[in-house]
Design an enzyme around this catalytic site. Structure first.
Site, PDB file in Angstrom:
ATOM      1  N   SER A 115      -2.999   4.236   1.028  1.00 27.60           N
ATOM      2  CA  SER A 115      -2.918   3.569  -0.278  1.00 27.60           C
ATOM      3  C   SER A 115      -3.265   4.455  -1.466  1.00 27.60           C
ATOM      4  O   SER A 115      -3.183   3.987  -2.609  1.00 27.60           O
ATOM      5  CB  SER A 115      -3.796   2.322  -0.286  1.00 27.60           C
ATOM      6  OG  SER A 115      -3.228   1.326   0.532  1.00 27.60           O
ATOM      7  N   VAL A 116      -3.615   5.706  -1.241  1.00 30.31           N
ATOM      8  CA  VAL A 116      -3.602   6.648  -2.364  1.00 30.31           C
ATOM      9  C   VAL A 116      -2.191   6.689  -2.957  1.00 30.31           C
ATOM     10  O   VAL A 116      -2.000   6.948  -4.145  1.00 30.31           O
ATOM     11  CB  VAL A 116      -4.083   8.039  -1.921  1.00 30.31           C
ATOM     12  CG1 VAL A 116      -3.902   9.081  -3.020  1.00 30.31           C
ATOM     13  CG2 VAL A 116      -5.565   7.983  -1.510  1.00 30.31           C
TER      14      VAL A 116
END
Length: 400
Positions: A115-116
């Site tokens: 999810s970066v």
């Protein structure tokens, strides 16, 4: 199992083979997170013709200490070895002062950042808005009319996607073996097909999602599908694929040294919410660009006003009603970036299994870290590393 034996033989033994059924499970993940292209279809994100140069000023940070989850004092070196970290780069005042790799990762190897990827998408939104290609306040259906009838119709705006404040019925439980997350993963091709479930693809699945009765904008509700819809909005706004948008407007302008890539589904839809794989040095370039108000190698890549908005705004009341207060009790969220503590300068991009870009403007520091932590969410390790990041910042400030 000895992780060094996984995928080491040709062909591997059955218990050493990485598959769609086990690739996110430890220890198979140590290999899988740096070899996603051998497991899933992907689209390339082209690097810059001339990469932004890096400067190095090696320092010794390994003895800096902080508390582990048991309250014991550990050094940076011990924490790296015992927390399933695959690699870390620490940058201070624009120079790399420490770089460490393990489990087969190298400076040239892309690693899955989960999810970066969302923070990358949120940053890209500012570039497109500044160019007049995107209106953050526009309804989603003005870009994707076929979303009318889903949760993303009925007044849902691009800003609601950016800030995770969509009133959606979705339980993002990464450990569940059925339900929302499993259905979502199957639509993206991240799980083996289930013969008892009709086959689908990501975009068709997104159209099936429904509201939970909460008004859009009222509550921070972390749901990955919002970011996949955001990427679809970008594609409609620009008329090209998400991977090409990302390369053309962000990856190349910031001076990326290596190609990145992103997982795509059976129809070529990008897994915008969590599918980017990139090298640690390019993640450091990205973090340094954010620390420097959108400037990379002397070029304004991201508009300064967008980064100011990320750092200064966000709905604290919506956050307090949300589902991640246990992670950052006094935090905030804006355009896919976390404010760690309201009133302080650090902000971060965070992904499951231990992926981080931690940016501390006050101490002129950026830390990019990738991992293969066994649990998707491990608050003990996350909070340990927050203490570690602060200790490293204090150590660097003391040295200077």
């Amino acid at each position: 199992m000895n992780s060094r034996r996984i995928m080491a033989a040709f062909p591997p033994a059955a218990n050493e083979q990485v598959t769609l059924a086990n690739w996110r499970q430890h220890p198979f993940s140590e290999w899988a997170f740096r070899n996603v292209r051998e497991l899933l279809p992907t689209a390339n994100i082209a690097r810059a013709p001339e990469p932004a140069p890096l400067s190095f000023a090696p320092g010794y940070l390994e003895d800096i200490s902080f508390a582990n989850p048991r309250g014991e004092t550990v050094s940076v070196a011990e924490a790296l070895r015992t927390s399933h970290t695959d690699g870390i780069v620490v940058s201070h005042r624009g120079r790399i002062v420490s770089e460490w790799y393990a489990h087969g990762l190298t400076p040239e190897t892309p690693h899955l950042i989960f999810s970066v990827s969302k923070s990358v998408a949120g940053t890209l939104g500012g570039i497109l808005a500044d160019l007049g290609k995107l209106d953050p306040d526009a309804p989603v259906v003005s870009y994707i009319p076929e979303m009318e009838g889903s949760v993303y119709g009925g007044g849902c705006t691009v800003r609601h996607l950016l800030d995770m404040s969509v009133g959606i019925r979705f339980d993002e439980d990464y450990m569940a073996r059925d339900g929302d997350v499993m259905n979502y993963r199957r639509s993206t091709g991240w799980e083996p097909p289930d013969p008892s479930v009709p086959a689908t693809n990501l975009r068709d699945y997104l159209k099936t999602l429904r509201p939970n009765g909460t008004p859009h904008g009222h509550t921070f509700h972390y749901v990955s599908t919002n970011t996949d819809v955001l990427g679809w909005v970008y594609e409609r706004a620009c008329g090209i694929s998400y991977a090409k948008i990302l390369s053309q407007y962000l990856w190349q302008p910031m001076g990326a040294e290596h190609d990145a890539y992103i997982a795509v589904d059976s129809h070529g839809a990008a897994r915008v919410a969590g599918g980017i794989c990139a090298t640690l040095r390019d993640l450091t370039r990205f973090g340094e660009m954010m620390r420097n108000h959108g400037v990379s190698n002397g070029r304004q890549v991201v508009p300064n006003w967008w980064i100011d908005d990320i750092r200064r705004n966000g709905n604290a009341e919506a956050w307090s009603r949300g589902d991640l207060t246990k992670v950052f009790p006094n935090g905030n969220y804006r355009s896919k970036w976390y404010t760690i503590e309201r009133g302080e300068t650090p902000f971060a991009a965070v992904g499951i299994h231990g992926q981080w870009i931690y940016i501390d403007p006050a101490n002129e520091m950026v830390i990019a870290r990738v991992s293969s932590q066994p649990l998707p969410l491990d608050l003990d390790l996350d909070h340990m590393w927050l203490r570690g990041y602060r200790a490293i910042a204090a150590g660097l400030s003391g040295e200077s």
